[in-house]
Design a protein around this motif. Structure first.
Motif, PDB file in Angstrom:
ATOM      1  N   GLU A 476       0.829  -1.205   0.000  1.00  0.00           N
ATOM      2  CA  GLU A 476       0.000   0.000   0.000  1.00  0.00           C
ATOM      3  C   GLU A 476       0.864   1.255   0.000  1.00  0.00           C
ATOM      4  O   GLU A 476       0.571   2.229  -0.702  1.00  0.00           O
ATOM      5  N   LYS A 477       1.942   1.238   0.781  1.00  0.00           N
ATOM      6  CA  LYS A 477       2.841   2.396   0.819  1.00  0.00           C
ATOM      7  C   LYS A 477       3.465   2.646  -0.548  1.00  0.00           C
ATOM      8  O   LYS A 477       3.600   3.789  -0.989  1.00  0.00           O
ATOM      9  N   HIS A 478       3.850   1.542  -1.215  1.00  0.00           N
ATOM     10  CA  HIS A 478       4.467   1.691  -2.540  1.00  0.00           C
ATOM     11  C   HIS A 478       3.484   2.317  -3.532  1.00  0.00           C
ATOM     12  O   HIS A 478       3.839   3.244  -4.280  1.00  0.00           O
ATOM     13  N   ILE A 479       2.238   1.824  -3.523  1.00  0.00           N
ATOM     14  CA  ILE A 479       1.234   2.381  -4.442  1.00  0.00           C
ATOM     15  C   ILE A 479       0.916   3.826  -4.072  1.00  0.00           C
ATOM     16  O   ILE A 479       0.722   4.683  -4.939  1.00  0.00           O
ATOM     17  N   TRP A 480       0.879   4.126  -2.762  1.00  0.00           N
ATOM     18  CA  TRP A 480       0.609   5.505  -2.332  1.00  0.00           C
ATOM     19  C   TRP A 480       1.725   6.444  -2.800  1.00  0.00           C
ATOM     20  O   TRP A 480       1.468   7.580  -3.213  1.00  0.00           O
ATOM     21  N   ASP A 481       2.974   5.965  -2.749  1.00  0.00           N
ATOM     22  CA  ASP A 481       4.084   6.785  -3.248  1.00  0.00           C
ATOM     23  C   ASP A 481       3.947   7.035  -4.750  1.00  0.00           C
ATOM     24  O   ASP A 481       4.209   8.144  -5.239  1.00  0.00           O
ATOM     25  N   LEU A 482       3.548   5.997  -5.502  1.00  0.00           N
ATOM     26  CA  LEU A 482       3.326   6.178  -6.940  1.00  0.00           C
ATOM     27  C   LEU A 482       2.195   7.170  -7.191  1.00  0.00           C
ATOM     28  O   LEU A 482       2.253   7.984  -8.122  1.00  0.00           O
ATOM     29  N   LEU A 483       1.161   7.100  -6.346  1.00  0.00           N
ATOM     30  CA  LEU A 483       0.019   8.015  -6.488  1.00  0.00           C
ATOM     31  C   LEU A 483       0.468   9.458  -6.265  1.00  0.00           C
ATOM     32  O   LEU A 483       0.114  10.362  -7.025  1.00  0.00           O
ATOM     33  N   LYS A 484       1.264   9.679  -5.212  1.00  0.00           N
ATOM     34  CA  LYS A 484       1.743  11.036  -4.930  1.00  0.00           C
ATOM     35  C   LYS A 484       2.668  11.538  -6.036  1.00  0.00           C
ATOM     36  O   LYS A 484       2.639  12.718  -6.399  1.00  0.00           O
ATOM     37  N   HIS A 485       3.488  10.624  -6.570  1.00  0.00           N
ATOM     38  CA  HIS A 485       4.395  11.016  -7.656  1.00  0.00           C
ATOM     39  C   HIS A 485       3.605  11.436  -8.898  1.00  0.00           C
ATOM     40  O   HIS A 485       3.938  12.440  -9.553  1.00  0.00           O
ATOM     41  N   ALA A 486       2.552  10.685  -9.234  1.00  0.00           N
ATOM     42  CA  ALA A 486       1.719  11.039 -10.389  1.00  0.00           C
ATOM     43  C   ALA A 486       1.015  12.371 -10.168  1.00  0.00           C
ATOM     44  O   ALA A 486       0.873  13.181 -11.093  1.00  0.00           O
ATOM     45  N   ALA A 487       0.573  12.626  -8.921  1.00  0.00           N
ATOM     46  CA  ALA A 487      -0.089  13.899  -8.625  1.00  0.00           C
ATOM     47  C   ALA A 487       0.893  15.061  -8.741  1.00  0.00           C
ATOM     48  O   ALA A 487       0.551  16.131  -9.257  1.00  0.00           O
ATOM     49  N   ALA A 488       2.124  14.853  -8.262  1.00  0.00           N
ATOM     50  CA  ALA A 488       3.121  15.922  -8.340  1.00  0.00           C
ATOM     51  C   ALA A 488       3.465  16.267  -9.784  1.00  0.00           C
ATOM     52  O   ALA A 488       3.715  17.431 -10.116  1.00  0.00           O
ATOM     53  N   ASN A 489       3.458  15.249 -10.670  1.00  0.00           N
ATOM     54  CA  ASN A 489       3.779  15.473 -12.084  1.00  0.00           C
ATOM     55  C   ASN A 489       2.560  15.814 -12.929  1.00  0.00           C
ATOM     56  O   ASN A 489       2.678  15.975 -14.147  1.00  0.00           O
ATOM     57  N   LYS A 490       1.382  15.862 -12.285  1.00  0.00           N
ATOM     58  CA  LYS A 490       0.123  16.130 -13.002  1.00  0.00           C
ATOM     59  C   LYS A 490      -0.084  15.133 -14.144  1.00  0.00           C
ATOM     60  O   LYS A 490      -0.552  15.475 -15.228  1.00  0.00           O
TER      61      LYS A 490
END
Length: 578
Positions: A476-490
């Motif tokens: 879950e942490k790994h997917i959450w990090d990917l989610l935050k990365h995608a949000a930061a890059n729009k």
């Protein structure tokens, strides 16, 4: 003397005025022709396989040229040559710029060459009458001929039709071009990137074959018409270096029409009403597993890959498989993959569905049978492709062992009576009390050993549960990090994918396939609006540059915190930590 002077003056005036009038005449004649733009054809009645020449002329000093793009609606432009010349006659000097186009009609009937405009001058439109092709059928003696072959003349809706078109030539060809195949109520898929060429021996003589194959999928029942198509071919010939030094002449172009084809398209048969409609030559389902199903471990994922292959269908026509929830197992489906393999016989479509399965506790689990119904176009019957039910054995969460009971002695010892012995100062020992004490001691020992064993097993089980939670938490942490990365890059597509993956960890018992499912589970108006904004951004033709995904990220983080609070209130270890 006066007459002599008068004659001399007249001759002088004539000598001066003659060149002046000549220059004025040239200028006036040039301006007289400047306002003319003409269009003409060498023939206005032709057959569908003929070509004709369109000539457009204007003053050579025009600053622009005609736009011939409107011709492409009804005509094929085979060549377009531009030239200019100057002509001097009694009527004056004429400066001309000429465009000559070789045209071929795309259809029969009354066609119109539109007006052209150059520097505010307009030419006249010209009507061209196009008749049917010659009724003389091609014979084996023709140097070049075209042939069309259909796999079927009667099919069901969405059933594949294989179309093959060939040019058969006894001579070499320097150029070939076929009119595009476009059908209104059908999907047309070329089976090759470009036509293939090969040599074939026919009647003892070598022939050059150029072949194109198409897969056609009719989308409506009724009659499907494949119109006559025009093949333009140029046989190889020696170039006329005097009349055609650059090899641009198209006078040797052959236009070969194919015959019109009519196909009967039947509706879905009554046997398939209400079922998945998959007309195919063959359909199969296969599966693979990433690990053996005999000794899986609790909390460790195993991947199931199901491959559906259909001969005569595209991958996009194959529907998703129906999945049933199984208590004790959590499913994480991946994005399905559709592929199409093109052969000379048609399309072979494939759909691959991959699912990660995590056992929540030990025991034996049964996955139900997987079925997919399809229509056999060869035998004209409904068939079913299936995978049998699967049994999964998971190690962990073992049940309590049966209580151990003392076994009776094999042989009962005989008790011999002995005379009572009287002991001074002591009481006689009760045999029943002694036996009860011994039995109580043995039972206490057994219960103590069992309690220690049970405590050890509970400790092992608790450690395994903690390990399972840690595995899920790390994922879950790994997917959450990917989610935050995608949000930061729009990155909207990546953000949507990771939101769905994260939501399946957040709500493992729910069926989540779209952002609407996440919005319903979140239960917040703000979250619903933020997810709707993400969907609109993905499917809009005019994406917004000022989109800020930070609000969506904050709302999802609140859902994570609420999940942890709920876990703690239930006395369970939180699934994950910030």
């Amino acid at each position: 003397m006066a007459n002599f002077i008068k004659n001399v003056n007249m001759r002088s005036i004539r000598r001066i005025l003659t060149p002046v009038f000549f220059i004025i005449n040239i200028l006036l004649s040039a301006y007289a022709f400047a306002d003319q733009l003409t269009a003409s054809v060498d023939r206005d009645t032709i057959s569908i396989q003929d070509t004709f020449t369109l000539t457009v002329s204007a003053d050579s000093r025009v600053s622009s040229k005609p736009d011939f793009s409107s011709l492409q609606h009804d005509f094929e432009i085979l060549s377009n040559n531009e030239s200019q010349y100057t002509s001097i006659s009694n009527n004056g000097t004429e400066f001309k710029k000429i465009w000559q186009l070789t045209l071929a009609p795309k259809r029969e009937g009354s066609l119109l060459i539109p007006s052209f405009t150059v520097d505010k001058t307009v030419s006249d439109a010209i009507e061209i009458k196009v008749t049917k092709q010659s009724q003389t059928s091609p014979s084996g003696d023709d140097p070049v001929r075209v042939a069309m072959e259909l796999s079927k003349n009667t099919v069901y809706v969405q059933e594949q039709i294989h179309l093959k078109i060939q040019i058969v030539s006894k001579v070499n060809l320097s150029q070939t071009q076929m009119q595009p195949l476009e059908l209104k109520n059908a999907i047309v898929i070329p089976l090759e990137d470009k036509p293939k060429q090969f040599i074939s021996v026919i009647n003892g003589r070598q022939h050059l074959i150029e072949e194109q194959n198409f897969a056609i999928f009719p989308q409506e029942s009724g009659e499907l018409v494949i119109p006559s198509l025009i093949y333009s071919v140029v046989p190889s010939a020696e170039r006329d270096l005097w009349n055609d030094p650059f090899g641009r002449s198209r006078s040797n172009v052959l236009r070969l029409p194919t015959e019109e084809q009519r196909i009967t398209v039947k509706p879905v048969p009554t046997e398939a009403a209400g079922k998945s409609w998959l007309p195919a030559n063959n359909l199969s389902i296969n599966e693979t597993w990433s690990a053996s199903l005999d000794r899986l471990k609790m909390g460790e994922p195993v991947t199931r890959t199901i491959t559906i292959s259909a001969d005569g269908l595209t991958g996009g026509q194959i529907p998703p498989l129906a999945t049933a929830a199984t208590d004790g197992l959590t499913f994480y489906p991946d994005q399905p993959q559709n592929t199409d393999k093109k052969t000379t016989k048609g399309i072979e479509g494939t759909r691959v569905e991959t699912t990660a399965i995590i056992p929540n506790h030990g025991g034996e689990f049964t996955l139900p049978e997987v079925k997919l119904e399809w229509w056999d176009v060869n035998e004209q019957v409904m068939k079913t492709a299936s995978l049998p039910a699967k049994t999964i054995n998971v190690i962990g969460d073992a049940k309590s062992d049966a209580s151990l009971a003392p076994s009776a002695p094999a042989n009962q010892a005989q008790v011999t009576s002995e005379p009572d012995v009287t002991v001074v100062g002591t009481e006689k020992l009760n045999p029943w009390l002694l036996a009860g004490s011994i039995i109580f001691g043995v039972l206490s020992l057994i219960l103590g050993v069992y309690a220690l064993s049970l405590r050890s097993r509970l400790k092992v089980l608790e450690n395994r549960v903690d390990d399972a939670h840690e595995i899920i938490s790390e994922k879950e942490k790994h997917i959450w990090d990917l989610l935050k990365h995608a949000a930061a890059n729009k990155d909207a597509p990546a953000l949507r994918k990771n939101v769905l993956s994260w939501a399946r960890f957040q709500w493992p018992d729910a069926s989540i396939h779209a952002l609407d499912d996440v919005a319903k589970l979140g239960g917040k108006i703000e979250l619903t609006q933020a997810l709707k904004k993400l969907d609109e951004l993905l499917y809009s033709n005019h994406p917004s540059d000022d989109w800020q995904p930070n609000q969506l990220l904050q709302l999802l983080n609140e859902c994570r915190k609420e999940r942890n609070v709920k876990k703690k209130s239930e006395g369970l270890k939180p699934l994950y930590t910030d």
